[in-house]
Design a protein around this motif. Structure first.
Motif, PDB file in Angstrom:
ATOM      1  N   CYS A 109       0.828  -1.213   0.000  1.00  0.00           N
ATOM      2  CA  CYS A 109       0.000   0.000   0.000  1.00  0.00           C
ATOM      3  C   CYS A 109       0.858   1.258   0.000  1.00  0.00           C
ATOM      4  CB  CYS A 109      -0.962  -0.006   1.179  1.00  0.00           C
ATOM      5  SG  CYS A 109      -2.287  -1.227   0.992  1.00  0.00           S
ATOM      6  N   ALA A 112       2.302   1.597  -3.465  1.00  0.00           N
ATOM      7  CA  ALA A 112       1.241   2.020  -4.384  1.00  0.00           C
ATOM      8  C   ALA A 112       0.940   3.509  -4.210  1.00  0.00           C
ATOM      9  CB  ALA A 112      -0.014   1.190  -4.154  1.00  0.00           C
ATOM     10  N   TRP A 116       1.198   6.321  -6.990  1.00  0.00           N
ATOM     11  CA  TRP A 116       0.089   7.238  -7.248  1.00  0.00           C
ATOM     12  C   TRP A 116       0.596   8.682  -7.278  1.00  0.00           C
ATOM     13  CZ3 TRP A 116      -4.476   8.253  -9.057  1.00  0.00           C
ATOM     14  CH2 TRP A 116      -5.147   9.402  -8.659  1.00  0.00           C
ATOM     15  N   LEU A 128       0.985   3.377 -12.425  1.00  0.00           N
ATOM     16  CA  LEU A 128       0.140   2.953 -11.311  1.00  0.00           C
ATOM     17  C   LEU A 128      -0.527   1.603 -11.571  1.00  0.00           C
ATOM     18  CD1 LEU A 128      -1.069   3.737  -8.561  1.00  0.00           C
ATOM     19  CD2 LEU A 128      -2.874   4.921  -9.807  1.00  0.00           C
ATOM     20  N   PHE A 131       0.117  -1.724  -9.719  1.00  0.00           N
ATOM     21  CA  PHE A 131      -0.227  -1.756  -8.302  1.00  0.00           C
ATOM     22  C   PHE A 131      -1.717  -1.959  -8.053  1.00  0.00           C
ATOM     23  CE2 PHE A 131       3.793   0.491  -8.303  1.00  0.00           C
ATOM     24  CZ  PHE A 131       4.460  -0.126  -7.261  1.00  0.00           C
ATOM     25  N   LEU A 132      -2.560  -1.515  -8.968  1.00  0.00           N
ATOM     26  CA  LEU A 132      -4.000  -1.523  -8.723  1.00  0.00           C
ATOM     27  C   LEU A 132      -4.551  -2.910  -8.395  1.00  0.00           C
ATOM     28  CD1 LEU A 132      -5.320   1.054 -11.332  1.00  0.00           C
ATOM     29  CD2 LEU A 132      -5.102   1.328  -8.862  1.00  0.00           C
ATOM     30  N   LYS A 134      -2.927  -5.584  -7.516  1.00  0.00           N
ATOM     31  CA  LYS A 134      -2.280  -6.116  -6.312  1.00  0.00           C
ATOM     32  C   LYS A 134      -2.915  -5.548  -5.040  1.00  0.00           C
ATOM     33  CE  LYS A 134       2.261  -6.748  -8.421  1.00  0.00           C
ATOM     34  NZ  LYS A 134       3.648  -6.271  -8.441  1.00  0.00           N
ATOM     35  N   VAL A 135      -3.167  -4.240  -5.028  1.00  0.00           N
ATOM     36  CA  VAL A 135      -3.759  -3.616  -3.843  1.00  0.00           C
ATOM     37  C   VAL A 135      -5.191  -4.112  -3.637  1.00  0.00           C
ATOM     38  CG1 VAL A 135      -4.546  -1.431  -2.845  1.00  0.00           C
ATOM     39  CG2 VAL A 135      -2.271  -1.585  -3.842  1.00  0.00           C
TER      40      VAL A 135
END
Length: 169
Positions: A109, A112, A116, A128, A131-132, A134-135
């Motif tokens: 997080c 990420a 961002w 980005l 990461f989306l 995965k988060v």
């Protein structure tokens, strides 16, 4: 020292560490040189793990349970009682989350968030994208641990912020 004072002292230590984590977060967003970001993320993760460890420790659970069953608890206002009960509910949820998973989730997080910030500043949201998913997946897994269920994770997440509210309402 009475049971309520013991809990307050412990809770103050947690809040002091949260304050330090917030300062590190601010530094990450506002002042941190590019070459220091990963090191600061590691340091913030250490603080976050200390907080998480305290919030799921047996000592904390015992402090909360002792408060709730004490005669002192009965003398508290309804708001104070509710606050302690909510802390106890959060404690039980946190106990279900493996520490190793939480550490990975926390670092993900933070990374990420850094991605961002860079995407916003550069106008390049492609950085980005990795990461989306995965988060999102990691957050779903976090709530599966906390609830012990795969059932309506959105409602479980919503309940964290608006108690009693569901997607149906």
């Amino acid at each position: 020292m009475n049971k309520i004072d013991s809990l307050l002292r412990y809770q103050k230590e947690v809040m002091d560490l949260q304050y330090v984590a917030n300062i590190l977060d601010w530094d990450l967003k506002m002042n941190c040189p590019e070459k220091s970001i990963q090191e600061l993320i590691k340091k913030k993760a250490l603080i976050e793990m200390k907080i998480f460890g305290m919030q799921k420790s047996d000592k904390y659970g015992l402090l909360l349970a002792n408060c709730i069953t004490s005669t002192e608890f009965d003398k508290l206002s309804e708001e104070e009682k509710r606050c302690i009960i909510k802390l106890f509910e959060s404690y039980h949820k946190n106990k279900k989350v493996p520490t190793t998973f939480y550490e990975k989730h926390t670092k993900l997080c933070m990374e990420a968030t850094d991605a961002w910030e860079k995407a916003v500043n550069n106008g390049n949201y492609e950085t980005l994208k990795p990461f989306l998913k995965k988060v999102i997946d990691s957050t779903k897994k976090l709530y599966k641990y906390k609830t012990g269920s795969n059932n309506n994770l959105y409602d479980a997440m919503l309940n964290e912020y608006e108690e009693g509210m569901t997607a149906e309402v």
